[in-house]
Design a protein around this motif. Structure first.
Motif: not given
Length: 124
Positions: A37, A46-50, A2, A52, A41, A7, A4
Motif C-alpha cells: 500500500k 493507488s487509484k490505478t492498482i488496488r 473506481p 486488498n 501510494s 487488483h 482499477f
C-alpha cells in the motif's frame, strides 16, 4: 465507480501459532500488505492498482501468498522487501517476477508478460 487496472490480494489469514499449516499473518503478511500500500501510494498508483486483504488462499505451504488480477498470477514466499520489484516489474511493467512465481499455473499458458500499466488512465 473506481476502475482499477489491477487488483493485488495479500493473504493475511491467521491461525493458532501451533497449527501445522502455519499462517500468512504470523509470517509477516501484514507487513507485506502495508509495504504494498505504501509503495503504491508513494508512486501515485493507488487509484490505478488496488491492494486488498485476502483470507486464506490455500497456499500455506508456499509462505506469504500474493495474487495479481486480472492476470491470475500467484506469487509465494513474498516478503516486504520483494514488494518494490513486484510493483515495478509486474504491476507497472507487466513482467512476471519469475523467482516468486508459484508452480502449477496452467491458466497462464506459459505467459510471463502482460499489458503494461496505463499510467494516468484511471485518474479521471
Amino acid at each position: 465507480m473506481p476502475s482499477f487496472q489491477r487488483h493485488v490480494f495479500v493473504c493475511i489469514n491467521e491461525r493458532a501459532a501451533d497449527n501445522p499449516k502455519g499462517s500468512c499473518k504470523l509470517k509477516g503478511s501484514t507487513d507485506v500488505r502495508d509495504r504494498l500500500k505504501a509503495e503504491l501510494s508513494s508512486r501515485g498508483l493507488s487509484k490505478t492498482i488496488r491492494a486488498n486483504n485476502a483470507g486464506c488462499l490455500d497456499q500455506c505451504e508456499h509462505g506469504i501468498t500474493v495474487v495479481v488480477y486480472p492476470e491470475q498470477v500467484w506469487y509465494g514466499h513474498v516478503t516486504a522487501d520483494d514488494i518494490p520489484e513486484i510493483v515495478e516489474k509486474h504491476l507497472v511493467g507487466g513482467e512476471v517476477v519469475a523467482r516468486l512465481l508459484l508452480p502449477d499455473q496452467p491458466h497462464l499458458g506459459g505467459r510471463t508478460a502482460f499489458p503494461v500499466l496505463e499510467i494516468g488512465a484511471a485518474k479521471k
